[in-house]
Structures are given as structure tokens and as C-alpha cells.
Design an enzyme around this catalytic site. Structure first.
Site, short mmCIF file in Angstrom:
data_model
loop_
_atom_site.label_atom_id
_atom_site.label_comp_id
_atom_site.label_asym_id
_atom_site.label_seq_id
_atom_site.Cartn_x
_atom_site.Cartn_y
_atom_site.Cartn_z
N GLY A 188 1.17 -1.01 -0.05
CA GLY A 188 0.10 0.18 0.22
C GLY A 188 0.76 1.03 -0.04
N GLY A 233 3.56 -3.40 -3.59
CA GLY A 233 3.43 -4.01 -5.03
C GLY A 233 3.57 -2.82 -5.81
N ARG A 234 2.94 -1.78 -6.19
CA ARG A 234 3.64 -0.32 -6.93
C ARG A 234 4.49 -0.19 -6.61
NH1 ARG A 234 -1.04 3.06 -8.01
NH2 ARG A 234 -2.42 1.67 -6.45
N ARG A 290 -5.52 3.17 -15.77
CA ARG A 290 -5.59 4.17 -14.71
C ARG A 290 -6.47 5.38 -14.41
NH1 ARG A 290 -2.06 5.14 -11.59
NH2 ARG A 290 -3.59 4.89 -9.19
N CYS A 303 -12.85 4.39 -29.07
CA CYS A 303 -14.31 4.80 -28.97
C CYS A 303 -14.17 5.00 -27.86
CB CYS A 303 -15.02 3.33 -30.13
SG CYS A 303 -14.32 3.86 -31.91
N GLU A 304 -14.28 5.99 -27.04
CA GLU A 304 -14.90 6.15 -25.56
C GLU A 304 -14.52 7.53 -25.55
OE1 GLU A 304 -15.46 3.91 -22.25
OE2 GLU A 304 -15.72 1.72 -24.03
N TYR A 319 0.03 -0.75 -12.33
CA TYR A 319 -1.19 -1.50 -12.65
C TYR A 319 -0.58 -0.87 -14.18
CZ TYR A 319 -1.17 -2.72 -7.57
OH TYR A 319 -1.16 -3.50 -6.88
N1 LLP Z 1 -1.48 -6.94 -0.71
C1 LLP Z 1 -2.57 -6.74 -0.97
C2 LLP Z 1 -3.69 -7.97 -0.24
C3 LLP Z 1 -3.49 -6.74 -2.02
O1 LLP Z 1 -4.73 -5.81 -2.32
C4 LLP Z 1 -2.23 -5.24 -2.62
C5 LLP Z 1 -2.95 -4.36 -3.94
C6 LLP Z 1 -1.26 -5.33 -2.41
C7 LLP Z 1 -0.72 -6.13 -1.12
C8 LLP Z 1 -0.20 -4.36 -3.21
O2 LLP Z 1 -0.56 -3.02 -2.83
P1 LLP Z 1 0.32 -2.08 -3.45
O3 LLP Z 1 1.80 -1.73 -2.28
O4 LLP Z 1 0.61 -2.21 -4.50
O5 LLP Z 1 -0.41 -0.37 -3.33
N2 LLP Z 1 -4.94 -1.33 -9.50
C9 LLP Z 1 -5.66 0.00 -9.07
C10 LLP Z 1 -4.46 -0.68 -7.78
C11 LLP Z 1 -4.99 -1.86 -6.60
C12 LLP Z 1 -4.67 -2.78 -5.22
C13 LLP Z 1 -5.21 -4.02 -5.23
N3 LLP Z 1 -4.40 -4.54 -4.09
C14 LLP Z 1 -4.28 0.83 -9.04
O6 LLP Z 1 -3.68 0.60 -10.43
O7 LLP Z 1 -3.87 2.34 -8.62
#
Ligand code: LLP
Length: 417
Positions: free
Chosen positions: A242, A278-279, A315, A345-346, A373
Site C-alpha cells: 500500500g 507492489g506499486r 488508470r 472509441c470512448e 498496474y
Molecule cells: N496486498 C494485497 C492484499 C493487495 O490487495 C494489494 C493491492 C497489495 C498487497 C499491493 O498494494 P500496493 O503496494 O501495490 O499498493 N489497480 C489499482 C491498485 C489496486 C491495488 C489492489 N491491491 C491502481 O492502479 O491504483
């Protein structure tokens, strides 16, 4: 601009490490995702080293970007993985990931996915409901295994982020309600094929403040105290992912400060700490390279129609997310305020609104902070083959995913006899 030195102008040409982006466009075409090995490595090492000797495991959240080369790079650096499907499990194993470093998250794990993960011998299942616990126990019994589990607890904390990516409020579908978690932990003894090894939470994504993490961590520690007082032995705490990144003017905490805050909260406890970023590991290590197809000047607005679209990077359309857009060849003449739009086309098919740029037909643009993402949420909408992906390493360019062909897109379809 991104916080990484791997992306910079050299003599007015935008480069990734030592490679000018116009060279990549010539060799591999556009649209094309471009990643920097140095930026990925630096991001991982910043997280890993911040634990300063404390027992920990960084489990990269595969959903952010699941290209095999990226997974393999993280595996080589010692990373674990957070997966949410049987497909992601297969990717991690194919990329050389260690099953003993995999945690399996998600609210809707299917029995076949549980079976595959049990057979692979993963580190832990992050279980999100009693019904899931019952199914997991049953599947584990069928194949004679004991499933290691954490309960994913919903701490009811406001992550102060976009509502679509906030997961830790009691009204969200995620996790086990905080007040029910203790009871469910104590009932785990009734399930002979499940063993509670951890405690897990994840409150949302793109958080730019530490307070919600600290609040969630505090609640998790309260619960841990109560569980330990009743004789449960919890081996690890998984504090989820997160941590946000800088897309424009945000000032998220550094990985170092984030981990220092978590470790400070946890104090001298013996549990191993897991996190699932992740991000923050991949977001600013990649960009989307695109070419201006046409300029269109109307009495109302100036449009730059580019060859990347919402199917490549959803995004902006989905979250109204901001991605910085930079010219590949810096050129200061005739700046206009452009709507950067794709060919789909949107009206929602845009990559950026009101961007001040000097553009000509055929120019290349870099859509920044697209490593997370981006490709992993891409689709084939409008029968658009997905972009190529390349990884730059110094002055080398590696193609890590070929551009899709229309033949591949239609190969699995059948017409009626
Ligand atoms: N762990 C769990 C259980 C999660 O659901 C997620 C992300 C992460 C870890 C990793 O989170 P991060 O470190 O990447 O924030 N598509 C959206 C983001 C969706 C995140 C979903 N869960 C975007 O493009 O902003």
C-alpha cells in the site's frame, strides 16, 4: 518526474539508463512499456535493507506487474511474492520464485487454486472468511496436507486514498471483521488440516501518509496480544502493501521511513515481519512510450491522438489518475494545452488532460510512473494487441514481452459449424 535517476534527459533526449527512448521506439515500435533494471533493483533494495537485520520477508505483490522478467529479477534479489490467483502462482514458479516465500491473498480463492498452492508448498494462505477456512481445510485434508494460514483481519482504518483502492474499512469486502477475528482464530483448532501461523492485514493502496499504517499496526498488535494470552503461537505478522508513490505532487513517505515506523510500532517482538508492496517497487521503474498519431485542433480544444490507449493504461480512465507525460525529444516551441487521448472509441479514453506541450505529428511521449498496474491491467479492447515490454539494463535493451499479434488474439475463437 519520477524519483529515480534511471530516467533523465541527456542532450535533450529522454533516456532510460543509457538508452534513448527514440531508439527503443525505432527498434520495438510503440506503444511499448519500458522498465529500468537499475530502478527496480534500487526500489527492492531500499525496502529490503530498511529492515536492518530484523527477520523479514518482502513479498512483491505480483498483480502490480507480473511480467516473468520482473518476477525473476525480484526472485534473484531474494524477494518473496504475494499472489492472488492460480495464474500468478504459475507465473512465480515459472520465473524461479521460491514457493516457501509465497503468500496467497484474495477473497475468492477457488478449490483448484488452493490445491495447486498446497502442492507447491507455499508459505501461507491469507484467509478472508470462515467459509474459505472451511474449504481450505477440506481441500488440504483431501490431499493430506496441513495448510499454513493467516487470517486477513480488517482493522477498520481509513486509508485516505481513492475509494476503489481502499480496502481496510469495515464496509469493504476484504478481510475478517476485527471483532470477529479472535473468535475465528480460536476456532482454528477445530480444523485439523489448517494451522494458524500468521496474522495479516492490508488497508489499501497508494497511501501517502504513515498514520493509517501505524493505526492498523497498533490494532493488529492488540489482537496479537490477545491471541498470545490465549496460547496461540503466531510466527509472522503480514502488514500488507500500500505504500504510495509520487505521480505528481504527492509526497509519500520513503520506504525507509515506512518500515522504520512499522518496526518501531512492533518493537522487540520476535515475529518475522512480512510486507506486500507492489506499486512502490515497480511504479516509478517503468513508463509507457507512445507516439503522436495526429494533432487535432478544434475551436474548443487541442487534442493529441496517440497510439497508446485506455486498453494499455486504464488508470486515468478508471481512477482519474494522473500520470506525468513528457516529450522524448525536448522541444520548447509552440506550447499548447493538449488533451492526450487514445484511438479507442470512448470519451473516457484519455491519458492526460490539459498538458502543456509543444507537439508535432510523429513525436514520441513518455507516460511516466506506469510500471505498476499498467501492463497488468491492460486488455484487448477494440481488438488492440497488447504493447511490447522491454527492460533496459545499462546500455542493453531486452525484449521481455513481444508485441501481441491480431492472429494471437483471435486464435482461440471458433465460428459455428
Ligand atoms: N496486498 C494485497 C492484499 C493487495 O490487495 C494489494 C493491492 C497489495 C498487497 C499491493 O498494494 P500496493 O503496494 O501495490 O499498493 N489497480 C489499482 C491498485 C489496486 C491495488 C489492489 N491491491 C491502481 O492502479 O491504483
Amino acid at each position: 518526474m519520477s524519483g529515480f535517476p534511471s530516467f533523465a534527459y541527456h542532450n535533450a533526449r529522454f533516456c532510460v539508463e543509457s538508452v534513448p527512448l527514440d531508439r527503443i521506439a525505432e527498434e520495438f515500435g510503440t506503444p511499448c512499456y519500458v522498465y529500468s533494471r537499475a530502478a527496480l533493483t534500487a526500489a527492492y533494495q531500499e525496502f529490503d535493507s530498511a529492515f536492518a537485520g530484523r527477520d523479514h520477508l518482502v513479498c512483491y505483490a505480483v498483480k502490480a506487474n507480473s511480467n516473468l522478467a520482473i518476477l525473476n529479477l525480484f526472485a534473484r534479489l531474494g524477494s518473496g511474492f504475494d499472489i492472488v490467483s492460480g495464474g500468478e502462482l504459475q507465473r512465480v514458479l515459472s520465473a524461479g520464485g521460491d514457493p516457501q516465500k509465497i503468500v496467497f491473498s484474495g477473497v475468492g480463492k477457488r478449490p483448484d487454486e488452493m490445491r495447486a498452492a498446497l502442492n507447491a508448498g507455499i508459505l501461507c494462505f491469507n484467509v478472508e472468511s470462515e467459509a474459505e477456512l472451511i474449504t481450505l481445510n477440506q481441500i488440504a485434508a483431501e490431499i493430506g496436507k496441513i495448510a499454513p494460514v493467516s487470517l486477513r483481519v480488517n482493522p477498520d482504518v481509513d486509508a485516505k486514498t481513492h475509494p476503489y483502492i481502499s480496502t481496510g474499512l469495515k464496509e469493504n469486502k476484504f478481510g475478517i471483521p476485527f471483532d470477529e477475528a479472535e473468535k475465528l482464530y480460536l476456532s482454528i483448532q477445530q480444523f485439523p488440516n489448517v494451522h494458524a501461523t500468521g496474522l495479516d492485514c492490508h488497508i489499501g493502496s497508494q497511501l501517502t501518509e504513515l498514520d493509517p499504517f501505524i493505526e492498523a499496526c497498533g490494532k493488529i498488535l492488540d489482537l496479537l496480544n490477545r491471541l498470545e494470552a490465549q496460547g496461540l503461537q503466531i510466527e509472522h505478522l503480514d502488514l500488507g502493501g500500500g505504500l504510495g508513490i509520487r505521480y505528481s505532487t504527492e509526497k509519500p513517505p520513503s520506504a525507509r521511513d515506512y518500515i522504520a515506523a512499522l518496526c518501531g510500532g512492533i518493537g522487540r517482538r520476535s515475529q518475522r515481519i512480512l510486507i506486500e508492496p507492489g506499486r512502490a517497487l515497480v511504479g516509478n521503474a517503468g513508463l509507457l512510450l507512445t507516439r503522436v498519431e495526429y494533432l487535432k485542433h478544434t475551436p474548443y480544444r487541442d487534442f493529441a491522438i496517440v497510439d497508446a490507449a485506455m486498453n494499455d493504461l486504464i488508470r486515468p480512465a478508471l481512477y482519474d489518475a494522473y500520470h506525468e507525460i513528457l516529450p522524448v525529444i525536448a522541444n520548447g516551441n509552440d506550447v499548447k494545452t493538449y488533451q492526450i487521448v487514445g484511438p479507442v472509441c470512448e470519451t473516457g479514453d484519455f491519458l492526460g488532460h490539459d498538458r502543456k506541450l509543444a507537439l508535432s505529428q510523429g513525436d514520441l511521449l513518455a507516460v511516466m510512473s506506469a510500471g505498476a498496474y499498467g501492463m497488468s491491467m491492460s486488455s484487448n479492447y477494440n481488438t488492440r494487441p497488447r504493447a511490447a515490454e522491454v527492460m533496459v539494463d545499462g546500455d542493453n535493451i531486452h525484449l521481455i514481452r513481444e508485441r501481441e499479434s491480431v492472429e494471437q488474439l483471435i486464435a482461440a475463437e471458433r465460428i459455428l459449424p
